[in-house]
Design a protein around this motif. Structure first.
Motif, PDB file in Angstrom:
ATOM      1  N   ALA A   1       0.973  -1.232   0.015  1.00 36.29           N
ATOM      2  CA  ALA A   1      -0.319  -0.377   0.419  1.00 36.29           C
ATOM      3  C   ALA A   1       0.971   1.619   0.378  1.00 36.29           C
ATOM      4  N   ILE A   2       2.024   1.402   1.008  1.00 33.72           N
ATOM      5  CA  ILE A   2       3.089   2.746   0.898  1.00 33.72           C
ATOM      6  C   ILE A   2       3.715   2.740  -0.389  1.00 33.72           C
TER       7      ILE A   2
ATOM      8  N   PHE B   1       4.886   5.343  -4.615  1.00 38.21           N
ATOM      9  CA  PHE B   1       5.492   5.304  -6.347  1.00 38.21           C
ATOM     10  C   PHE B   1       5.231   6.795  -6.901  1.00 38.21           C
ATOM     11  N   PRO B   2       4.882   7.673  -7.470  1.00 37.19           N
ATOM     12  CA  PRO B   2       4.248   8.867  -8.726  1.00 37.19           C
ATOM     13  C   PRO B   2       5.531   9.199  -8.042  1.00 37.19           C
ATOM     14  N   PHE B   3       5.612   9.985  -6.699  1.00 38.34           N
ATOM     15  CA  PHE B   3       7.278  10.453  -5.846  1.00 38.34           C
ATOM     16  C   PHE B   3       8.002  10.125  -6.595  1.00 38.34           C
TER      17      PHE B   3
ATOM     18  N   ALA C   1      14.579   5.389  -4.433  1.00 38.21           N
ATOM     19  CA  ALA C   1      13.686   4.826  -3.860  1.00 38.21           C
ATOM     20  C   ALA C   1      14.582   4.976  -2.521  1.00 38.21           C
ATOM     21  N   LEU C   2      15.924   5.091  -1.699  1.00 40.42           N
ATOM     22  CA  LEU C   2      15.518   5.391  -0.620  1.00 40.42           C
ATOM     23  C   LEU C   2      15.177   6.519   0.252  1.00 40.42           C
ATOM     24  N   LEU C   3      15.195   7.613  -0.753  1.00 42.80           N
ATOM     25  CA  LEU C   3      15.003   9.453  -0.422  1.00 42.80           C
ATOM     26  C   LEU C   3      13.315   8.807  -0.846  1.00 42.80           C
ATOM     27  N   THR C   4      12.398   8.463  -1.284  1.00 38.35           N
ATOM     28  CA  THR C   4      10.607   7.695  -1.391  1.00 38.35           C
ATOM     29  C   THR C   4      10.675   7.350  -0.045  1.00 38.35           C
ATOM     30  N   LEU C   5      11.584   6.061   0.517  1.00 34.35           N
ATOM     31  CA  LEU C   5      11.645   5.538   1.735  1.00 34.35           C
ATOM     32  C   LEU C   5      11.113   6.711   2.576  1.00 34.35           C
ATOM     33  N   LEU C   6      12.269   7.658   2.855  1.00 32.68           N
ATOM     34  CA  LEU C   6      12.496   8.413   3.989  1.00 32.68           C
ATOM     35  C   LEU C   6      12.049   9.088   3.896  1.00 32.68           C
ATOM     36  N   MET C   7      10.888   9.684   2.954  1.00 28.41           N
ATOM     37  CA  MET C   7      10.239  10.470   2.959  1.00 28.41           C
ATOM     38  C   MET C   7       8.260  10.168   3.500  1.00 28.41           C
ATOM     39  N   CYS C   8       8.502   9.252   3.281  1.00 24.68           N
ATOM     40  CA  CYS C   8       7.176   8.469   3.474  1.00 24.68           C
ATOM     41  C   CYS C   8       7.448   8.631   5.355  1.00 24.68           C
TER      42      CYS C   8
ATOM     43  N   MET D   1       8.067  -4.396   6.961  1.00 24.35           N
ATOM     44  CA  MET D   1       7.789  -3.766   5.995  1.00 24.35           C
ATOM     45  C   MET D   1       8.739  -2.377   5.565  1.00 24.35           C
ATOM     46  N   LEU D   2       9.290  -1.214   5.942  1.00 20.81           N
ATOM     47  CA  LEU D   2      10.210  -0.613   5.765  1.00 20.81           C
ATOM     48  C   LEU D   2      11.318  -1.101   4.358  1.00 20.81           C
ATOM     49  N   TYR D   3      11.434  -2.171   5.188  1.00 20.91           N
ATOM     50  CA  TYR D   3      13.099  -3.148   4.608  1.00 20.91           C
ATOM     51  C   TYR D   3      12.053  -3.989   2.618  1.00 20.91           C
ATOM     52  N   LEU D   4      10.590  -4.161   2.543  1.00 20.50           N
ATOM     53  CA  LEU D   4      10.052  -4.656   1.617  1.00 20.50           C
ATOM     54  C   LEU D   4       9.555  -2.653   0.763  1.00 20.50           C
ATOM     55  N   THR D   5       9.278  -2.527   1.793  1.00 16.13           N
ATOM     56  CA  THR D   5       8.263  -1.257   0.903  1.00 16.13           C
ATOM     57  C   THR D   5       9.774  -0.578  -0.402  1.00 16.13           C
ATOM     58  N   PHE D   6      11.219  -0.767   0.345  1.00 21.07           N
ATOM     59  CA  PHE D   6      12.807  -0.425  -0.632  1.00 21.07           C
ATOM     60  C   PHE D   6      12.293  -0.857  -1.810  1.00 21.07           C
TER      61      PHE D   6
END
Length: 354
Positions: A37-38, A43-45, A61-68, A165-170
């Protein structure tokens, strides 16, 4: 004949292995769902960043995860920590007698003389209900005191699931498009149907999570602010509770602010009670009535009653994650039947021969 037997044996083995793998991942269903879901929401960002820096997909991808984490994860953890602290403080005050719950309940009964008769119509004894309420508060206190170790273990488990969750999200953010292409290639439903169903999954997930969370946070914030402005105890605690209850369409936050207004009337705080009642009806409830159909119902293209029943059913089946999973299952159910009606049933209602 031999080739057909081999094919069937392979399909059976494939289903068996897939089922075994699904059971293996069952304990991680919640972090996997929220990672998907996250990744869909952010993903658009990531795609926007990748257009400007196409050579650094890992970094983007790491920057996107950090923003999340900055926008969602850290604020949720801070609010959850404050919520637990206020809850513990409130329970301790009730146990030590700083807050006399029995006296407060009696004030309500004396202010509304017909309350006993009202509950008796439903076969409820008011005194027994009062004792159960007080007993529940004391039980919560005993639980927090006697199960500190268990709470600590649950905390470790929570952070482990959060890390997974965060690991998989990346990886879902970075490799999402290739994984979707692989899924479409593997699924035997037909590419057009698969694209339609996956698009529906993405659309409903984004709309449900973003819409419900916006409504919940808005109602909880407004409720907490009015509790703070009126000098009611633990405004953050009740604001968070109202946010959680706001996930239920139609009723939601009113389960907190309405009884609080009645209590203020019972204790003689007529002005505060009136302010809370008017604010609850005209502001808090209006947020639900206006924003939820716009953000959830319109984007999911589901009728309001389907959203209501699927949300409540999802909460019963999947816990807090059910507010997103329930409407998602309802949307996929409708999408499957739309495909069936379009492709397999003629306008006269006769099934087509395939």
């Amino acid at each position: 004949m031999q080739e057909k037997l081999e094919r069937r044996s392979f399909i059976f083995s494939l289903l068996l292995v897939t089922l075994a793998f699904a059971l293996l991942l069952k304990p991680f269903f919640t972090p996997i769902f929220w990672a998907c879901a996250i990744a869909l929401i952010f993903f658009p960002f990531y795609r926007y960043l990748l257009r400007h820096f196409p050579k650094w997909p890992n970094l983007m991808a790491l920057l996107t995860l950090l923003m999340c984490m900055v926008l969602v994860v850290i604020p949720v953890l801070l609010v959850a920590s404050s919520f637990v602290n206020e809850m513990v403080t409130l329970v301790q005050k009730a146990q030590t007698g700083q807050i006399d719950l029995s006296q407060q309940v009696e004030k309500v009964r004396s202010a509304f003389p017909g309350i006993n008769a009202f509950f008796e119509r439903f076969g409820i004894d008011f005194d027994q209900m009062k004792e159960r309420l007080l007993g529940s508060v004391m039980s919560v206190g005993s639980f927090l005191a006697k199960n500190a170790l268990a709470v600590g273990q649950n905390t470790v488990n929570f952070f482990m699931m959060l890390g997974l969750m965060l690991y998989l999200t990346f990886f879902l953010i970075r490799d999402g498009e290739s994984l979707v292409a692989l899924l479409i290639r593997a699924m035997p439903l037909g590419d057009e149907r698969e694209h339609l169903l996956l698009a529906k999954f993405a659309e409903v997930t984004r709309a449900t999570i973003k819409g419900n969370l916006v409504v919940a946070v808005t109602q909880g914030t407004l409720g907490g602010l009015i509790f703070w402005a009126l000098g009611l105890p633990a405004p953050l605690l009740w604001g968070v509770v109202m946010s959680l209850l706001s996930l239920l369409p139609a009723v939601g936050a009113a389960l907190i602010w309405f009884p609080a207004a009645l209590y203020l009337y019972a204790t003689g705080e007529i002005v505060k009670a009136s302010i809370l009642m008017v604010f609850g009806v005209m502001v808090i409830s209006l947020v639900d009535n206006i924003l939820r159909p716009i953000l959830v119902g319109r984007d999911t293209k589901l009728p309001d009653y389907i959203v209501l029943f699927s949300t409540i059913g999802g909460l019963f089946m999947f816990g807090i994650s059910g507010f997103a999973i329930g409407p998602l299952l309802a949307a996929l159910f409708i999408a499957f039947w739309e495909i069936f009606m379009r492709e397999f049933v003629t306008p006269s209602g006769i099934h087509r021969n395939q």
